[in-house]
Design a protein around this motif. Structure first.
Motif, PDB file in Angstrom:
ATOM      1  N   SER A  25     -91.979  -6.032  -9.250  1.00 20.67           N
ATOM      2  CA  SER A  25     -92.475  -6.671  -8.038  1.00 20.67           C
ATOM      3  C   SER A  25     -93.268  -7.905  -8.431  1.00 20.67           C
ATOM      4  CB  SER A  25     -93.335  -5.705  -7.231  1.00 20.67           C
ATOM      5  OG  SER A  25     -94.478  -5.326  -7.979  1.00 20.67           O
ATOM      6  N   SER A  30     -85.726 -15.059  -9.629  1.00 19.24           N
ATOM      7  CA  SER A  30     -84.611 -14.162  -9.896  1.00 19.24           C
ATOM      8  C   SER A  30     -84.838 -13.400 -11.195  1.00 19.24           C
ATOM      9  CB  SER A  30     -83.286 -14.929  -9.992  1.00 19.24           C
ATOM     10  OG  SER A  30     -83.282 -15.775 -11.118  1.00 19.24           O
ATOM     11  N   SER A  53     -77.860  -9.200 -14.538  1.00 18.72           N
ATOM     12  CA  SER A  53     -77.563  -9.242 -13.101  1.00 18.72           C
ATOM     13  C   SER A  53     -76.069  -9.364 -12.852  1.00 18.72           C
ATOM     14  CB  SER A  53     -78.309 -10.396 -12.438  1.00 18.72           C
ATOM     15  OG  SER A  53     -77.956 -11.628 -13.063  1.00 18.72           O
ATOM     16  N   ARG A  71     -78.818  -0.081 -12.422  1.00 21.54           N
ATOM     17  CA  ARG A  71     -79.708  -1.092 -11.865  1.00 21.54           C
ATOM     18  C   ARG A  71     -79.439  -1.234 -10.381  1.00 21.54           C
ATOM     19  NH1 ARG A  71     -80.231  -7.280 -14.302  1.00 21.54           N
ATOM     20  NH2 ARG A  71     -81.141  -8.215 -12.442  1.00 21.54           N
ATOM     21  N   ASP A  72     -80.510  -1.289  -9.614  1.00 19.57           N
ATOM     22  CA  ASP A  72     -80.422  -1.538  -8.185  1.00 19.57           C
ATOM     23  C   ASP A  72     -81.010  -2.921  -7.938  1.00 19.57           C
ATOM     24  OD1 ASP A  72     -80.750  -1.716  -5.408  1.00 19.57           O
ATOM     25  OD2 ASP A  72     -81.127   0.429  -5.215  1.00 19.57           O
ATOM     26  N   ASN A  73     -80.155  -3.911  -7.800  1.00 19.78           N
ATOM     27  CA  ASN A  73     -80.636  -5.285  -7.660  1.00 19.78           C
ATOM     28  C   ASN A  73     -81.430  -5.484  -6.368  1.00 19.78           C
ATOM     29  OD1 ASN A  73     -79.525  -6.147 -10.091  1.00 19.78           O
ATOM     30  ND2 ASN A  73     -77.564  -6.659  -9.153  1.00 19.78           N
ATOM     31  N   ALA A  74     -81.062  -4.781  -5.328  1.00 18.80           N
ATOM     32  CA  ALA A  74     -81.759  -4.935  -4.048  1.00 18.80           C
ATOM     33  C   ALA A  74     -83.199  -4.439  -4.144  1.00 18.80           C
ATOM     34  CB  ALA A  74     -81.016  -4.190  -2.956  1.00 18.80           C
ATOM     35  N   LYS A  75     -83.430  -3.448  -5.001  1.00 20.61           N
ATOM     36  CA  LYS A  75     -84.769  -2.871  -5.153  1.00 20.61           C
ATOM     37  C   LYS A  75     -85.468  -3.386  -6.415  1.00 20.61           C
ATOM     38  CE  LYS A  75     -83.705   1.476  -2.787  1.00 20.61           C
ATOM     39  NZ  LYS A  75     -83.681   2.968  -2.918  1.00 20.61           N
ATOM     40  N   ASN A  76     -84.792  -4.256  -7.156  1.00 20.11           N
ATOM     41  CA  ASN A  76     -85.354  -4.742  -8.431  1.00 20.11           C
ATOM     42  C   ASN A  76     -85.806  -3.577  -9.304  1.00 20.11           C
ATOM     43  OD1 ASN A  76     -84.973  -7.528  -7.904  1.00 20.11           O
ATOM     44  ND2 ASN A  76     -86.815  -7.534  -6.634  1.00 20.11           N
ATOM     45  N   THR A  77     -84.963  -2.594  -9.406  1.00 17.72           N
ATOM     46  CA  THR A  77     -85.294  -1.365 -10.136  1.00 17.72           C
ATOM     47  C   THR A  77     -84.187  -1.051 -11.138  1.00 17.72           C
ATOM     48  OG1 THR A  77     -86.547  -0.501  -8.256  1.00 17.72           O
ATOM     49  CG2 THR A  77     -85.809   1.087  -9.907  1.00 17.72           C
TER      50      THR A  77
END
Length: 115
Positions: A25, A30, A53, A71-77
């Motif tokens: 966060s 990017s 990415s 990796r969950d790009n939408a959650k930056n996780t």
């Protein structure tokens, strides 16, 4: 600046499983790379696995067949699912993120594999 929050470490018996997660966060444009490194007692920090990415994966040989990075790009996780854990996997696991061409490290989460 990027803040990284790791979770999921702990004590597990040999052959067991753990799932690590790391959420990024803060203020950045990017994230290009997310991944994990580890440092065992008395040893240098080493790559576990990283994910770009664009979907390119880099991983250590010891990962094959046992660990899965996602990796969950939408959650930056980024996640690290570890199974068939061995005592030699005992280490502090660090999340690493490259955002806007800067590298950031998490505080580390300890994984202990012991009976």
């Amino acid at each position: 600046q990027v803040q990284l929050v790791e979770s999921g470490g702990g004590l597990v018996q040999p052959g067991g499983s753990l799932r690590l997660s790391c959420a990024a966060s803060g203020r950045f444009f990017s994230i290009s790379v997310m991944g994990w490194y580890r440092q065992a007692p008395g040893k240098q920090r080493e790559l576990v696995a990283t994910f770009t990415s664009g979907g390119s994966l880099k991983s250590a040989d010891f990962v094959k067949g046992r660990f899965t990075i996602s990796r969950d790009n939408a959650k930056n996780t980024v996640y690290l699912q570890m199974s068939s854990l061995k005592p030699e996997d005992t280490a502090v696991y660090y999340c690493n993120v490259r955002a806007d061409q800067y590298d950031y490290w998490g505080q580390g989460t300890r994984v202990t594999v012991s009976s």
